[in-house]
Scaffold this motif. Structure first.
Motif, PDB file in Angstrom:
ATOM      1  N   ASP A  28       0.868  -1.264   0.161  1.00  0.00           N
ATOM      2  CA  ASP A  28      -0.111  -0.047  -0.031  1.00  0.00           C
ATOM      3  C   ASP A  28       0.816   1.230   0.087  1.00  0.00           C
ATOM      4  O   ASP A  28       0.275   2.454   0.246  1.00  0.00           O
ATOM      5  CB  ASP A  28      -0.863  -0.004   1.157  1.00  0.00           C
ATOM      6  N   ASP A  29       2.152   1.016  -0.421  1.00  0.00           N
ATOM      7  CA  ASP A  29       2.971   2.258  -0.248  1.00  0.00           C
ATOM      8  C   ASP A  29       4.018   2.153  -1.557  1.00  0.00           C
ATOM      9  O   ASP A  29       4.096   1.177  -2.100  1.00  0.00           O
ATOM     10  CB  ASP A  29       3.645   2.442   0.824  1.00  0.00           C
ATOM     11  N   ARG A  30       4.100   3.398  -2.102  1.00  0.00           N
ATOM     12  CA  ARG A  30       4.724   3.602  -3.401  1.00  0.00           C
ATOM     13  C   ARG A  30       6.197   2.723  -3.458  1.00  0.00           C
ATOM     14  O   ARG A  30       6.691   2.218  -4.393  1.00  0.00           O
ATOM     15  CB  ARG A  30       5.059   5.018  -3.775  1.00  0.00           C
TER      16      ARG A  30
ATOM     17  N   THR B  42      -1.287   1.553  -7.103  1.00  0.00           N
ATOM     18  CA  THR B  42      -1.935   2.143  -6.023  1.00  0.00           C
ATOM     19  C   THR B  42      -3.322   2.187  -6.127  1.00  0.00           C
ATOM     20  O   THR B  42      -4.182   1.883  -4.946  1.00  0.00           O
ATOM     21  CB  THR B  42      -1.183   3.602  -5.828  1.00  0.00           C
TER      22      THR B  42
ATOM     23  N   ASP C 169       1.344   4.285 -10.204  1.00  0.00           N
ATOM     24  CA  ASP C 169       0.149   4.798  -9.865  1.00  0.00           C
ATOM     25  C   ASP C 169      -1.131   3.859 -10.294  1.00  0.00           C
ATOM     26  O   ASP C 169      -2.007   3.934  -9.532  1.00  0.00           O
ATOM     27  CB  ASP C 169      -0.215   6.089 -10.835  1.00  0.00           C
TER      28      ASP C 169
END
Length: 377
Positions: free
Chosen positions: A282-284, A315, A312
């Motif tokens: 859940d994080d880039r 995400t 992107d």
């Protein structure tokens, strides 16, 4: 007694190590599904498909990002190629395996709102239904305004054009068989691209035919599939799911164009998606790491811009609360194709990662506890 205790600890440690090394039985639902029926892409060459293509000099006749393949083409991009010469690239399935409408089926149609009478007749023929049967079926229409609504964020407006022509039929498939797609006169979007995107949107066990009156890219056809699927199931598809699915379709096509290999890119995107959903990335940074690992496995070099676009996309996919087992089931034929391309060893590593990460993490924690306890003796 102390020796016996150490011996028992060593025995438990060996068992745990063996489990993490892949000696456990494979997790249920491994990615080894069928290809049959999922890889038919028919491009018709009949004369009827070349009629009434509109004013060939009007740029407004473009639809479905038909200019993607040749940005310099200023003519009527509905008819991208001569249908007699054009060939779609999907192969490997017998004609009997394609999706067809039978008497037992209840088809749900979504037609391009701007089809001329002759184009409509051509498309209905390709979809396997007649004008007389339409009164018995549920029909929706996709307008050019809707195409722009969903695609303007990803494709330039001039490539979407001013006419909506993509048409589809959707039917309920057999439970557990995944998404099956046949395309006719679709020159850009592949079957795998549709399947990946539809799985992202939450579509399950559907049989789909996407058709154009002449060769068109088919990008906006996804909107029609989702509208027809909503009507069939009675379950609305959220704007977020629709947007993410279209985003995935466009990005997959763009990267496939650059790399020149649709099958590999479809597999890579499906793999990254499964990794993100199954492991709740859940994080880039963690998503970027997953993308880098997948790029290495699939031997694909992404530009920094492409990598950012995929981050992107993933995400957004992570925010959809998708079920990893369902994604795997719906996209299983894509992994079968990639298995042929990459070889069994590489694909086995991918399967192990997607299906056993949770088990490996569990046993790794056991190992660490046993090690700590053993060291304390």
């Amino acid at each position: 007694m102390k020796k016996r205790t150490k011996w028992l600890a060593a025995l438990f440690l060996s068992a745990a190590v063996a489990a993490t090394a892949g000696t456990m039985p494979a997790a249920a639902g491994t990615i080894t599904g069928e290809v049959s029926g999922n890889t038919v892409n028919e491009n018709t060459g009949d004369d009827e498909n070349t009629e009434d293509t509109g004013d060939t000099g009007d740029p407004g006749d473009t639809e479905d990002a038909g200019n993607i393949e040749d940005p310099g083409d200023t003519g009527d991009t509905e008819n991208i190629e001569d249908p007699e010469d054009a060939e779609n690239t999907e192969t490997g399935a017998d004609a009997a395996e394609e999706v067809v409408v039978t008497e037992e089926d209840k088809p749900y149609l979504s037609l391009g709102a701007d089809l001329s009478a002759q184009q409509r007749a051509t498309v209905l023929s390709l979809l396997g239904v007649t004008e007389e049967q339409l009164a018995e079926f549920d029909i929706s229409y996709v307008t050019n305004q809707e195409e722009h609504q969903y695609l303007d964020n990803y494709i330039s407006a001039d490539k979407i054009g001013t006419r909506s022509l993509s048409s589809v039929v959707v039917m309920q498939g057999e439970k557990g068989k995944g998404i099956r797609v046949t395309t006719k006169n679709i020159s850009y979007c592949t079957i795998g691209m549709y399947q990946n995107a539809l799985a992202t949107a939450g579509v399950k066990d559907a049989e789909v035919i996407v058709a154009g009156p002449t060769n068109i890219s088919g990008t906006a056809g996804l909107v029609g599939v989702l509208k027809a699927y909503e009507t069939m199931t009675g379950d609305p598809i959220s704007k977020e799911s629709m947007d993410t699915a279209l985003n995935e379709l466009v990005i997959t096509g763009e990267i496939a164009d650059t790399v020149g290999d649709s099958d590999t890119i479809e597999g890579m995107i499906a793999y990254i998606k499964q990794d993100v959903v199954a492991n709740k990335l859940d994080d880039r940074e963690s998503i970027g790491t997953a993308i880098d690992e997948a790029s290495k496995e699939f031997n694909v070099s992404l530009t920094s811009e492409e990598r950012e676009k995929v981050i992107d996309l993933m995400t957004k996919i992570g925010d959809l609360d998708l079920d990893p087992d369902t994604l795997e089931e719906q996209a299983k034929n894509i992994y079968d194709k990639v298995n042929d391309l990459l070889g069994e060893d590489t694909m086995q590593k991918i399967k192990d990662k997607l299906n056993s990460d949770g088990a490996k993490n569990f046993f790794q924690r056991i190992i660490e506890k046993i090690k700590a306890w053993f060291a304390s003796l």
